[in-house]
Motif scaffolding. Structure first.
Motif, PDB file in Angstrom:
ATOM      1  N   ALA A  21       0.868  -1.180   0.000  1.00  0.00           N
ATOM      2  CA  ALA A  21       0.000   0.000   0.000  1.00  0.00           C
ATOM      3  C   ALA A  21       0.899   1.223   0.000  1.00  0.00           C
ATOM      4  N   LEU A  22       0.934   1.906  -1.130  1.00  0.00           N
ATOM      5  CA  LEU A  22       1.775   3.092  -1.226  1.00  0.00           C
ATOM      6  C   LEU A  22       1.065   4.290  -0.622  1.00  0.00           C
ATOM      7  N   ARG A  23       1.868   5.219  -0.117  1.00  0.00           N
ATOM      8  CA  ARG A  23       1.326   6.516   0.290  1.00  0.00           C
ATOM      9  C   ARG A  23       1.834   7.541  -0.711  1.00  0.00           C
ATOM     10  N   PHE A  24       0.948   8.136  -1.462  1.00  0.00           N
ATOM     11  CA  PHE A  24       1.391   9.216  -2.337  1.00  0.00           C
ATOM     12  C   PHE A  24       1.770  10.403  -1.453  1.00  0.00           C
ATOM     13  N   ILE A  25       2.932  10.990  -1.735  1.00  0.00           N
ATOM     14  CA  ILE A  25       3.394  12.104  -0.899  1.00  0.00           C
ATOM     15  C   ILE A  25       3.064  13.459  -1.531  1.00  0.00           C
ATOM     16  N   GLY A  26       2.450  13.432  -2.692  1.00  0.00           N
ATOM     17  CA  GLY A  26       2.074  14.668  -3.363  1.00  0.00           C
ATOM     18  C   GLY A  26       1.774  14.367  -4.820  1.00  0.00           C
ATOM     19  N   HIS A  27       1.891  15.388  -5.640  1.00  0.00           N
ATOM     20  CA  HIS A  27       1.667  15.184  -7.069  1.00  0.00           C
ATOM     21  C   HIS A  27       2.659  16.050  -7.853  1.00  0.00           C
ATOM     22  N   ILE A  28       2.691  15.820  -9.153  1.00  0.00           N
ATOM     23  CA  ILE A  28       3.672  16.494 -10.007  1.00  0.00           C
ATOM     24  C   ILE A  28       2.936  17.393 -10.992  1.00  0.00           C
ATOM     25  N   LEU A  51       7.319  19.441  -8.091  1.00  0.00           N
ATOM     26  CA  LEU A  51       6.937  18.353  -7.194  1.00  0.00           C
ATOM     27  C   LEU A  51       6.221  19.019  -6.034  1.00  0.00           C
ATOM     28  N   VAL A  52       4.953  18.761  -5.900  1.00  0.00           N
ATOM     29  CA  VAL A  52       4.142  19.435  -4.877  1.00  0.00           C
ATOM     30  C   VAL A  52       3.896  18.450  -3.736  1.00  0.00           C
ATOM     31  N   LEU A  53       4.574  18.694  -2.624  1.00  0.00           N
ATOM     32  CA  LEU A  53       4.441  17.798  -1.475  1.00  0.00           C
ATOM     33  C   LEU A  53       3.166  18.140  -0.709  1.00  0.00           C
ATOM     34  N   GLU A  68      22.130  18.992  -6.033  1.00  0.00           N
ATOM     35  CA  GLU A  68      21.817  19.489  -7.371  1.00  0.00           C
ATOM     36  C   GLU A  68      20.849  18.583  -8.108  1.00  0.00           C
ATOM     37  N   PHE A  69      20.891  17.308  -7.783  1.00  0.00           N
ATOM     38  CA  PHE A  69      20.087  16.326  -8.517  1.00  0.00           C
ATOM     39  C   PHE A  69      19.351  15.419  -7.543  1.00  0.00           C
ATOM     40  N   ALA A  70      18.250  14.891  -8.020  1.00  0.00           N
ATOM     41  CA  ALA A  70      17.479  13.943  -7.210  1.00  0.00           C
ATOM     42  C   ALA A  70      16.895  12.880  -8.131  1.00  0.00           C
ATOM     43  N   GLU A  71      16.503  11.783  -7.524  1.00  0.00           N
ATOM     44  CA  GLU A  71      15.746  10.761  -8.237  1.00  0.00           C
ATOM     45  C   GLU A  71      14.303  10.852  -7.764  1.00  0.00           C
ATOM     46  N   VAL A  72      13.412  10.857  -8.720  1.00  0.00           N
ATOM     47  CA  VAL A  72      11.985  10.985  -8.422  1.00  0.00           C
ATOM     48  C   VAL A  72      11.292   9.692  -8.830  1.00  0.00           C
ATOM     49  N   LEU A  73      10.451   9.195  -7.937  1.00  0.00           N
ATOM     50  CA  LEU A  73       9.628   8.027  -8.252  1.00  0.00           C
ATOM     51  C   LEU A  73       8.177   8.467  -8.293  1.00  0.00           C
ATOM     52  N   TYR A  74       7.481   8.029  -9.319  1.00  0.00           N
ATOM     53  CA  TYR A  74       6.097   8.474  -9.489  1.00  0.00           C
ATOM     54  C   TYR A  74       5.252   7.330 -10.021  1.00  0.00           C
ATOM     55  N   TRP A  75       3.943   7.501  -9.805  1.00  0.00           N
ATOM     56  CA  TRP A  75       2.994   6.439 -10.146  1.00  0.00           C
ATOM     57  C   TRP A  75       2.308   6.800 -11.456  1.00  0.00           C
ATOM     58  N   LEU A  76       2.597   6.014 -12.492  1.00  0.00           N
ATOM     59  CA  LEU A  76       2.077   6.308 -13.825  1.00  0.00           C
ATOM     60  C   LEU A  76       0.620   5.848 -13.874  1.00  0.00           C
ATOM     61  N   CYS A 131       6.342  13.073 -17.234  1.00  0.00           N
ATOM     62  CA  CYS A 131       5.026  12.532 -16.852  1.00  0.00           C
ATOM     63  C   CYS A 131       3.906  13.554 -17.028  1.00  0.00           C
ATOM     64  N   LEU A 132       2.716  13.008 -17.039  1.00  0.00           N
ATOM     65  CA  LEU A 132       1.505  13.820 -17.158  1.00  0.00           C
ATOM     66  C   LEU A 132       1.341  14.782 -16.000  1.00  0.00           C
ATOM     67  N   ASP A 133       0.748  15.913 -16.265  1.00  0.00           N
ATOM     68  CA  ASP A 133       0.370  16.835 -15.203  1.00  0.00           C
ATOM     69  C   ASP A 133      -0.578  16.094 -14.240  1.00  0.00           C
ATOM     70  N   GLY A 134      -0.285  16.195 -12.952  1.00  0.00           N
ATOM     71  CA  GLY A 134      -1.138  15.546 -11.951  1.00  0.00           C
ATOM     72  C   GLY A 134      -0.700  14.150 -11.562  1.00  0.00           C
ATOM     73  N   THR A 135       0.403  13.677 -12.118  1.00  0.00           N
ATOM     74  CA  THR A 135       0.879  12.332 -11.784  1.00  0.00           C
ATOM     75  C   THR A 135       1.220  12.245 -10.286  1.00  0.00           C
ATOM     76  N   PRO A 136       0.737  11.201  -9.605  1.00  0.00           N
ATOM     77  CA  PRO A 136       1.039  11.070  -8.176  1.00  0.00           C
ATOM     78  C   PRO A 136       2.529  10.844  -7.910  1.00  0.00           C
ATOM     79  N   LEU A 137       3.000  11.480  -6.855  1.00  0.00           N
ATOM     80  CA  LEU A 137       4.411  11.401  -6.463  1.00  0.00           C
ATOM     81  C   LEU A 137       4.565  10.341  -5.370  1.00  0.00           C
ATOM     82  N   ILE A 138       5.527   9.443  -5.565  1.00  0.00           N
ATOM     83  CA  ILE A 138       5.749   8.361  -4.588  1.00  0.00           C
ATOM     84  C   ILE A 138       6.903   8.681  -3.654  1.00  0.00           C
ATOM     85  N   ASP A 139       8.010   9.174  -4.224  1.00  0.00           N
ATOM     86  CA  ASP A 139       9.187   9.382  -3.382  1.00  0.00           C
ATOM     87  C   ASP A 139      10.165  10.285  -4.108  1.00  0.00           C
TER      88      ASP A 139
END
Ligand code: SAM
Length: 160
Positions: A21-28, A51-53, A68-76, A131-139
């Motif tokens: 069970a993932l918790r979305f932490i925001g959206h993109i 990235l909107v937390l 300077e850089f990060a890795e973003v995980l998102y739910w397609l 990714c699409l506008d509104g894509t859920p952010l995982i981490d």
């Protein structure tokens, strides 16, 4: 879902997704309003995205400004999840899902390395997303840490 298959594609019936069970932490927020408008992969010179937390996770951004850089995980979230063999070019030639970076996968997690431009309160402004506008952010993770394994010819990374 067994419809809309391209030539030689194979869909499967998967077990119900009850094991995580993932918790979305925001959206993109991105300028991409349809999948057709998304790039196949983000580019370092791509448009600014946000990235909107959501509360209470914004506090977790403390310290990210050092990177300077990060890795973003998102739910397609608009992907189908049942294609084990896929035909990326719609030409009848198929490949297994795990040999592709297709958004269509049993767990449609997207991964992108992004440049951090700035942080504004609960929002991180980045470049490099696809990714699409509104894509859920995982981490969100800094792209290196004190335990990053250095390449043999490079000194060890001392960032926290
Ligand atoms: N960079 C990520 C990766 O490699 O894991 C994703 C790559 S995937 C090829 C990117 C494509 O996924 C986009 O071009 C678009 O067609 C599609 N896509 C983007 N956002 C999506 C969403 N929220 N739901 C479904 N498909 C999406």
């Amino acid at each position: 879902m067994s419809q809309n298959l391209r030539e030689n594609e194979v869909a499967v019936t998967a077990a119900p997704p009850t094991d995580a069970a993932l918790r979305f932490i925001g959206h993109i927020r991105t300028p991409f309003t349809s999948r057709a408008l998304c790039p196949r992969q983000g580019r370092p010179d791509g448009p600014e995205c946000r990235l909107v937390l959501r509360a209470p996770w914004a506090a977790g951004l403390a310290g990210l400004e050092r990177f300077e850089f990060a890795e973003v995980l998102y739910w397609l979230h608009e992907s189908r999840r049942d294609l084990v063999l896929q035909s990326p070019k719609s030409d009848g030639a198929v490949r297994g899902v795990f040999s592709l970076r297709s958004p269509v996968r049993p767990n449609p997690i997207g991964l992108a390395r992004v440049a951090i431009l700035r942080i504004e309160g609960p929002e991180v402004i980045v470049r490099g997303l696809d990714c699409l506008d509104g894509t859920p952010l995982i981490d969100l993770k800094p792209d290196h840490c004190a335990y990053t394994v250095a390449a043999p010819d490079k000194p060890a990374d001392r960032a926290p």
